[in-house]
Design an enzyme around this catalytic site. Structure first.
Site, PDB file in Angstrom:
ATOM      1  N   CYS A 215       0.838  -1.198   0.000  1.00 51.36           N
ATOM      2  CA  CYS A 215       0.000   0.000   0.000  1.00 51.36           C
ATOM      3  C   CYS A 215       0.873   1.248   0.000  1.00 51.36           C
ATOM      4  O   CYS A 215       0.635   2.180  -0.779  1.00 51.36           O
ATOM      5  CB  CYS A 215      -0.916  -0.003   1.221  1.00 51.36           C
ATOM      6  SG  CYS A 215      -1.897   1.496   1.389  1.00 51.36           S
ATOM      7  N   GLU A 288      -5.550  -3.740  -3.615  1.00 50.70           N
ATOM      8  CA  GLU A 288      -5.445  -2.295  -3.867  1.00 50.70           C
ATOM      9  C   GLU A 288      -6.176  -1.936  -5.161  1.00 50.70           C
ATOM     10  O   GLU A 288      -6.938  -0.966  -5.215  1.00 50.70           O
ATOM     11  CB  GLU A 288      -3.975  -1.866  -3.964  1.00 50.70           C
ATOM     12  CG  GLU A 288      -3.258  -1.747  -2.642  1.00 50.70           C
ATOM     13  CD  GLU A 288      -3.671  -0.506  -1.873  1.00 50.70           C
ATOM     14  OE1 GLU A 288      -4.489   0.293  -2.389  1.00 50.70           O
ATOM     15  OE2 GLU A 288      -3.174  -0.331  -0.753  1.00 50.70           O
TER      16      GLU A 288
END
Length: 614
Positions: A215, A288
């Site tokens: 991330c 994501e």
């Protein structure tokens, strides 16, 4: 092709009469040009070319001694590209993402960041080293600073972000994954019980941070990519603050620090345990992309391209070159090596056929001479094209006229190959087996496999290759038998090549004519949108005739000649952001043929993301 100066190699077994030799290798040439690869007398001593300089985006630098974090990132290039090209990020970069969508994103991200902070807390409890605990605690503080930034976005709206928008399915899936990992519930790993020893706890800390680092690295990557497209004085960009935060030196440094900690915590792990981190990293990257795709968009976006083509009204006609667009070696190199190995077998066989074929030594020498002559004359021909007058503005007609100089040159070069007999005596079965084992660019096969499943897409390969069978066998090995191949063909006598070439596509003008004929045969029952993917001067006319021309790699001769005739080369993502900025209410995207603008892509993941999406 982002790896550093490495030799690309393909090995494959051959059928009779070449079974005694078992296999041979194809290496990348020390230079690349549209047709020949120069073979030295000993293939194993061939030098390698430096990798093409990528256009954009740039995802990390490959080095020899990388930590686990950087290795995982380098293996996640496609997912990073898919996130970058999502409609949400694309609209965010363009600055015309609707405020209600951004508001929903912030609400979802608040849920995610709170889970992130909790995962840090769990990882800190598992860390054995006091210094590591302090570092993780600082990371957790940074999350709360990020939440403050989010609060500054929503204060003006006067809403409670969390209550206003509960976690959607993508957010819930992501947060569940993070917390499960941070508590030791890792898929495929045996239950670690009560985590009795410091080593067991450190392992969980490594797993947790290994699932959280993607991330950080992805947002650092997105921040840099988007910041490069935002004018420094563009105060009107509504999301400049968001972009500036993730592109800042502070966030970039924090990301590097986190990667260093993951590498440190992973130092004592076994190879099997490192594979667990790699799987967690890959899973996080996919989540994501799903997180960005989960944001509700009601506006029209330029990508993915196929999403906006109504199958009943429109058809995508997709064209691609083969050699060095799809492949990492030129097919002429493969055919030459098959011919040389065939001759070596005949040299040893001492059969009657030996008197009718060129010896392997003479064949290699002849091939080298042909290659050298081609290279020298090709370079001179390009200089002659560049010597022609060109106006400041793009003119397809001027370029077409100038490239007529290549027609006679290519025809003479092919005639020399036929007259030399270097392609004589090759068994078609060996060609097919060699074709099956050709290495394609990363992501190329999966792109074609996915695009061929779409109902409103016609796919065609246009190639200078001397042997369409070689191309068809490669795609057939990937389940792509239905793909249309347009190339030259070898002539056979009882499955053995005669050395003759059935000429169909020899020059840029031949390719352009084939392009027109294919489009004409598609019919007028639907609106045809054409996309051409290529890498060299031989593709230039087709790239420009298509509604969308995409250049793979970074051929200096293509760019030099194209620029001479007013062609503009724009990185694909940058071009899509510009196109997205033009999109307003009731606006229809228009892709104009012969516009003089070509888009450049570093890899097939960009093409996949643009045309098909994730």
């Amino acid at each position: 092709m982002n790896s550093p100066s490495s030799i690309f190699k393909t090995s494959f077994s051959l059928s009779s009469p070449l079974k005694p030799l078992l296999s041979f290798s194809i290496f990348r040439s020390p230079f690349i040009h549209p047709r020949f690869l120069f073979f030295k007398s000993s293939i194993s001593s061939m030098a390698t070319a430096p990798p093409p300089r990528s256009t954009t985006p740039s995802i990390g630098v490959v080095a020899n001694d990388l930590g686990v974090s950087r290795k995982c990132w380098n293996k996640s290039k496609s997912e990073a590209i898919f996130s970058l090209f999502t409609p949400f990020v694309l609209s965010l970069a363009a600055g015309n993402l609707r405020l209600d969508t951004f508001r929903c994103y912030i609400s979802q991200d608040v849920h995610f960041l709170k889970a992130f902070a909790h995962a840090y807390e769990l990882a800190e409890e598992c860390a054995d080293d006091d210094e590591d605990k302090i570092t993780i605690a600082e990371f957790r503080k940074n999350v709360f600073e990020e939440l403050k930034m989010h609060n500054s976005f929503v204060q003006e709206w006067g809403i409670d972000a969390e209550k206003e928008s509960p976690p959607n399915s993508a957010t819930q899936k992501y947060t569940d994954f993070l917390i499960a990992t941070a508590t030791g519930k890792v898929e495929g790993v045996n239950c670690l019980g009560k985590l009795a020893t410091p080593f067991e706890k450190t392992k969980i800390a490594a797993y947790a941070l290994g699932a959280m680092t993607p991330c950080m690295r992805l947002y650092a990557f997105l921040g840099k990519e988007l910041q490069a497209l935002v004018d420094s004085d563009a105060t009107s960009h509504p999301y400049k603050k968001w972009i500036s935060n993730y592109s800042s030196n502070e966030f970039q440094a924090c990301t590097l620090q986190m990667e260093a900690l993951v590498d440190k915590l992973s130092a004592s792990l076994t190879g099997e345990e490192l594979e667990v981190i790699e799987k967690l990293y890959k899973q996080a990257m996919k989540l994501e992309t799903e997180f960005f795709l989960g944001q509700p968009l009601t506006q029209k976006t330029v990508a993915p391209l196929l999403k906006h083509l109504n199958p009943k009204e429109s058809r995508l006609v997709l064209f691609s070159d083969f050699d060095l667009t799809c492949t990492i070696v030129d097919s002429s190199a493969i055919l030459a090596e098959i011919a040389i190995v065939t001759a070596q077998w005949l040299d040893q066989d001492h059969s009657e056929n030996q008197n009718t074929c060129i010896s392997s030594v003479d064949l290699r020498s002849t091939w080298g001479d042909l290659s050298k002559q081609y290279t020298e004359e090709y370079e001179q021909c390009i200089e002659d094209v560049l010597a022609t007058d060109a106006g400041r503005d793009f003119s397809y007609e001027d370029l077409l006229k100038a490239l007529e100089l290549l027609v006679d040159f290519e025809k003479k070069a092919n005639a020399r190959v036929i007259d030399s007999g270097v392609l004589k005596g090759i068994n078609i079965e060996d060609i097919k087996k060699a074709g099956e084992c050709i290495i394609l660019q990363d992501g190329c096969t999966s792109f074609f496999q996915n695009v061929m499943q779409k109902e409103n897409v016609n796919v065609h390969v246009l190639s200078y290759s001397w042997c369409g069978d070689l191309i068809r066998s490669k795609f057939a090995a990937g389940g792509l038998d239905a793909l249309n191949v347009h190339a030259n063909e070898l002539n056979y006598d009882d499955s053995i090549s005669t050395g003759e070439i059935i000429k169909k596509v020899e020059s840029p003008i031949d390719k352009a004519q084939a392009f027109d004929e294919i489009l004409a045969n598609c019919g007028n029952d639907k609106n045809n949108l054409s996309v051409y993917i290529g890498d060299s001067i031989g593709d230039l006319l087709c790239l420009l005739k298509a509604n969308i021309g995409i250049v793979v790699g970074s051929s200096s001769s293509l760019r030099r000649l194209g620029s001479h005739f007013g062609v503009s080369f724009v990185p694909l993502f940058e071009g899509l952001v510009k196109k997205q900025r033009e999109c307003g209410e009731g606006f229809s995207f228009c892709w104009k043929a012969k516009s003089g603008v070509l888009y450049t892509a570093s890899n097939w993941s960009e093409i996949h993301a643009f045309i098909l999406g994730s």
